[in-house]
Scaffold this motif. Structure first.
Motif, PDB file in Angstrom:
ATOM      1  N   ASN A   1      14.999  -1.513   6.658  1.00 42.26           N
ATOM      2  CA  ASN A   1      13.873  -2.443   6.556  1.00 42.26           C
ATOM      3  C   ASN A   1      12.569  -1.662   6.470  1.00 42.26           C
ATOM      4  O   ASN A   1      12.553  -0.433   6.605  1.00 42.26           O
ATOM      5  N   VAL A   2      11.469  -2.381   6.262  1.00 42.82           N
ATOM      6  CA  VAL A   2      10.193  -1.705   6.038  1.00 42.82           C
ATOM      7  C   VAL A   2       9.701  -0.966   7.284  1.00 42.82           C
ATOM      8  O   VAL A   2       9.037   0.074   7.171  1.00 42.82           O
ATOM      9  N   ARG A   3      10.019  -1.463   8.483  1.00 47.13           N
ATOM     10  CA  ARG A   3       9.597  -0.753   9.694  1.00 47.13           C
ATOM     11  C   ARG A   3      10.348   0.574   9.836  1.00 47.13           C
ATOM     12  O   ARG A   3       9.805   1.551  10.367  1.00 47.13           O
ATOM     13  N   ALA A   4      11.581   0.615   9.380  1.00 47.54           N
ATOM     14  CA  ALA A   4      12.328   1.877   9.396  1.00 47.54           C
ATOM     15  C   ALA A   4      11.714   2.869   8.411  1.00 47.54           C
ATOM     16  O   ALA A   4      11.672   4.081   8.670  1.00 47.54           O
ATOM     17  N   VAL A   5      11.230   2.362   7.281  1.00 50.57           N
ATOM     18  CA  VAL A   5      10.520   3.211   6.318  1.00 50.57           C
ATOM     19  C   VAL A   5       9.265   3.785   6.960  1.00 50.57           C
ATOM     20  O   VAL A   5       8.986   4.989   6.877  1.00 50.57           O
ATOM     21  N   LEU A   6       8.496   2.925   7.607  1.00 54.54           N
ATOM     22  CA  LEU A   6       7.277   3.364   8.290  1.00 54.54           C
ATOM     23  C   LEU A   6       7.581   4.450   9.318  1.00 54.54           C
ATOM     24  O   LEU A   6       6.868   5.469   9.400  1.00 54.54           O
ATOM     25  N   THR A   7       8.637   4.260  10.093  1.00 52.69           N
ATOM     26  CA  THR A   7       9.006   5.227  11.129  1.00 52.69           C
ATOM     27  C   THR A   7       9.317   6.587  10.529  1.00 52.69           C
ATOM     28  O   THR A   7       8.919   7.636  11.064  1.00 52.69           O
ATOM     29  N   LYS A   8      10.012   6.594   9.395  1.00 49.87           N
ATOM     30  CA  LYS A   8      10.345   7.860   8.727  1.00 49.87           C
ATOM     31  C   LYS A   8       9.076   8.637   8.352  1.00 49.87           C
ATOM     32  O   LYS A   8       9.004   9.868   8.521  1.00 49.87           O
ATOM     33  N   ILE A   9       8.095   7.935   7.849  1.00 44.64           N
ATOM     34  CA  ILE A   9       6.844   8.597   7.464  1.00 44.64           C
ATOM     35  C   ILE A   9       6.075   9.040   8.704  1.00 44.64           C
ATOM     36  O   ILE A   9       5.490  10.134   8.737  1.00 44.64           O
ATOM     37  N   GLU A  10       6.074   8.219   9.751  1.00 39.31           N
ATOM     38  CA  GLU A  10       5.413   8.607  11.001  1.00 39.31           C
ATOM     39  C   GLU A  10       5.993   9.901  11.548  1.00 39.31           C
ATOM     40  O   GLU A  10       5.270  10.744  12.096  1.00 39.31           O
TER      41      GLU A  10
ATOM     42  N   THR B   1       0.842  -1.189   0.000  1.00 40.32           N
ATOM     43  CA  THR B   1       0.000   0.000   0.000  1.00 40.32           C
ATOM     44  C   THR B   1       0.881   1.244   0.000  1.00 40.32           C
ATOM     45  O   THR B   1       2.087   1.172   0.263  1.00 40.32           O
ATOM     46  N   LEU B   2       0.287   2.369  -0.287  1.00 39.86           N
ATOM     47  CA  LEU B   2       0.974   3.656  -0.298  1.00 39.86           C
ATOM     48  C   LEU B   2       0.541   4.442   0.927  1.00 39.86           C
ATOM     49  O   LEU B   2      -0.658   4.563   1.203  1.00 39.86           O
ATOM     50  N   ILE B   3       1.511   4.975   1.674  1.00 36.95           N
ATOM     51  CA  ILE B   3       1.183   5.742   2.876  1.00 36.95           C
ATOM     52  C   ILE B   3       1.780   7.139   2.820  1.00 36.95           C
ATOM     53  O   ILE B   3       2.762   7.400   2.105  1.00 36.95           O
ATOM     54  N   VAL B   4       1.167   8.025   3.612  1.00 37.68           N
ATOM     55  CA  VAL B   4       1.654   9.394   3.809  1.00 37.68           C
ATOM     56  C   VAL B   4       1.545   9.699   5.291  1.00 37.68           C
ATOM     57  O   VAL B   4       0.829   9.007   6.023  1.00 37.68           O
ATOM     58  N   PRO B   5       2.244  10.730   5.794  1.00 36.33           N
ATOM     59  CA  PRO B   5       2.030  11.127   7.190  1.00 36.33           C
ATOM     60  C   PRO B   5       0.567  11.497   7.418  1.00 36.33           C
ATOM     61  O   PRO B   5      -0.123  11.942   6.492  1.00 36.33           O
TER      62      PRO B   5
ATOM     63  N   GLU C   1       9.418  12.651   8.107  1.00 40.39           N
ATOM     64  CA  GLU C   1      10.711  12.834   7.451  1.00 40.39           C
ATOM     65  C   GLU C   1      10.668  12.410   5.986  1.00 40.39           C
ATOM     66  O   GLU C   1      11.697  12.276   5.337  1.00 40.39           O
ATOM     67  N   GLY C   2       9.495  12.200   5.489  1.00 40.08           N
ATOM     68  CA  GLY C   2       9.257  11.889   4.085  1.00 40.08           C
ATOM     69  C   GLY C   2       7.786  12.088   3.804  1.00 40.08           C
ATOM     70  O   GLY C   2       6.950  12.102   4.724  1.00 40.08           O
ATOM     71  N   ASP C   3       7.437  12.262   2.514  1.00 42.04           N
ATOM     72  CA  ASP C   3       6.049  12.562   2.155  1.00 42.04           C
ATOM     73  C   ASP C   3       5.239  11.321   1.801  1.00 42.04           C
ATOM     74  O   ASP C   3       3.999  11.348   1.895  1.00 42.04           O
ATOM     75  N   ALA C   4       5.905  10.248   1.404  1.00 40.82           N
ATOM     76  CA  ALA C   4       5.168   9.056   0.980  1.00 40.82           C
ATOM     77  C   ALA C   4       6.101   7.858   0.953  1.00 40.82           C
ATOM     78  O   ALA C   4       7.328   7.999   0.861  1.00 40.82           O
ATOM     79  N   ALA C   5       5.495   6.680   1.019  1.00 38.56           N
ATOM     80  CA  ALA C   5       6.283   5.444   0.954  1.00 38.56           C
ATOM     81  C   ALA C   5       5.364   4.277   0.639  1.00 38.56           C
ATOM     82  O   ALA C   5       4.164   4.302   0.958  1.00 38.56           O
ATOM     83  N   PHE C   6       5.941   3.257   0.035  1.00 35.59           N
ATOM     84  CA  PHE C   6       5.238   1.997  -0.160  1.00 35.59           C
ATOM     85  C   PHE C   6       5.651   1.048   0.966  1.00 35.59           C
ATOM     86  O   PHE C   6       6.845   0.821   1.183  1.00 35.59           O
ATOM     87  N   VAL C   7       4.666   0.538   1.673  1.00 37.76           N
ATOM     88  CA  VAL C   7       4.898  -0.423   2.756  1.00 37.76           C
ATOM     89  C   VAL C   7       3.855  -1.530   2.616  1.00 37.76           C
ATOM     90  O   VAL C   7       3.053  -1.542   1.682  1.00 37.76           O
ATOM     91  N   TYR C   8       3.853  -2.459   3.555  1.00 34.72           N
ATOM     92  CA  TYR C   8       2.804  -3.479   3.565  1.00 34.72           C
ATOM     93  C   TYR C   8       1.549  -2.924   4.241  1.00 34.72           C
ATOM     94  O   TYR C   8       1.630  -2.056   5.112  1.00 34.72           O
ATOM     95  N   GLU C   9       0.413  -3.468   3.863  1.00 37.15           N
ATOM     96  CA  GLU C   9      -0.839  -3.025   4.480  1.00 37.15           C
ATOM     97  C   GLU C   9      -0.830  -3.234   5.995  1.00 37.15           C
ATOM     98  O   GLU C   9      -1.396  -2.435   6.739  1.00 37.15           O
TER      99      GLU C   9
END
Length: 261
Positions: free
Chosen positions: A177-186, A109-113, A189-197
């Protein structure tokens, strides 16, 4: 006291001592698991250990590719739970693990803050040049699935020109890893990312951006026992992951049934 009575007394004392002896220590198993499994695996372990007090499961979480490398270098893993099928098969081919077992699946899925400061209104906005994208490392499974998703989006009739290249150009950092990606968006520190649902569902600090139709790639998760003589308890736990009880737990965390094999 007669000799016979003395012998009987000693036998009784030994029997009582055996009954009050400390229980045997549980078998400790090291479970190396993909970062996206952290929430669900903690629950799975809790349920399994309650029913199997003779087993203690010790999880370690990181990117699937990182864990595979650690195992190749001799890390003391007993069970490897990956977010793909490729890495367990590579360990199998190298003689370092048993036959991989597919145990669950996930969707990209695609996420944003949550406050969406970049105003991302849809997937096409990723190619605008004004959006900062956070991604994972090249060898991390979510990267493969994200690239598949981006390719699917790029093939749609309403995709901006050179969509895949524009999205790649917008990547500002690659995380472990993907949890580090999620943390950045939380943290914004970024506008969007693809992560798992399941990652998106685990956080109150991000929002999902809808993807059209069948564009979202499906991630297939496989695991394997590690070593040429693994404990029986390791295979027992791996096999349990495809039982109804474990699958119900996966479902409660947003995972989807594994594809038929």
């Amino acid at each position: 006291m007669s000799l016979r009575l003395l012998v009987l007394s000693l036998a009784l004392l030994l029997a009582m001592a055996a009954c009050t002896a400390a229980p045997a220590e549980p078998t400790e198993l090291n479970v190396y698991a993909a970062a996206s499994l952290q929430d669900v695996l903690d629950e799975l372990i809790s349920v399994y250990e309650e029913d199997h007090p003779e087993v203690q499961l010790v999880p370690a979480y990181d990117a699937t590719s990182t864990l595979r490398t650690q195992i190749e270098e001799g890390a003391p893993a007993d069970i490897f739970l990956a977010a793909d099928t490729t890495n367990p098969q590579e360990l199998r081919d190298a003689g370092l693990a048993g036959t991989p077992l597919v145990y669950t699946a996930n969707l990209v899925t695609l996420i944003v803050p949550r406050n969406n400061p970049a105003g991302v209104g849809g997937w096409t906005d990723l190619a605008s040049g004004d959006v900062t994208i956070i991604a994972a490392g090249e060898d991390v499974p979510i990267t493969t699935y994200a690239e598949e998703t981006i390719g699917n989006l790029a093939a749609l009739p309403d995709a901006p020109p050179d969509y895949a290249a524009a999205v790649e150009a917008a990547i500002a950092s690659r995380e472990d890893n993907v949890r580090a990606v999620l943390t950045k968006i939380e943290l914004g520190e970024g506008d969007a990312a693809f992560v798992y649902e399941t990652d998106a569902a685990s956080s109150d600090d991000v929002a999902e951006v809808a993807l059209p139709g069948e564009a979202a790639a499906e991630a297939t998760y496989a695991g394997a026992v590690v070593g040429d003589d693994p404990p029986v308890a390791a295979q027992d736990f791996l096999d349990w992951l495809v039982d109804d009880q474990a699958q119900a737990i996966f479902d409660s965390f947003g995972f989807i049934p594994p594809p038929a094999t």
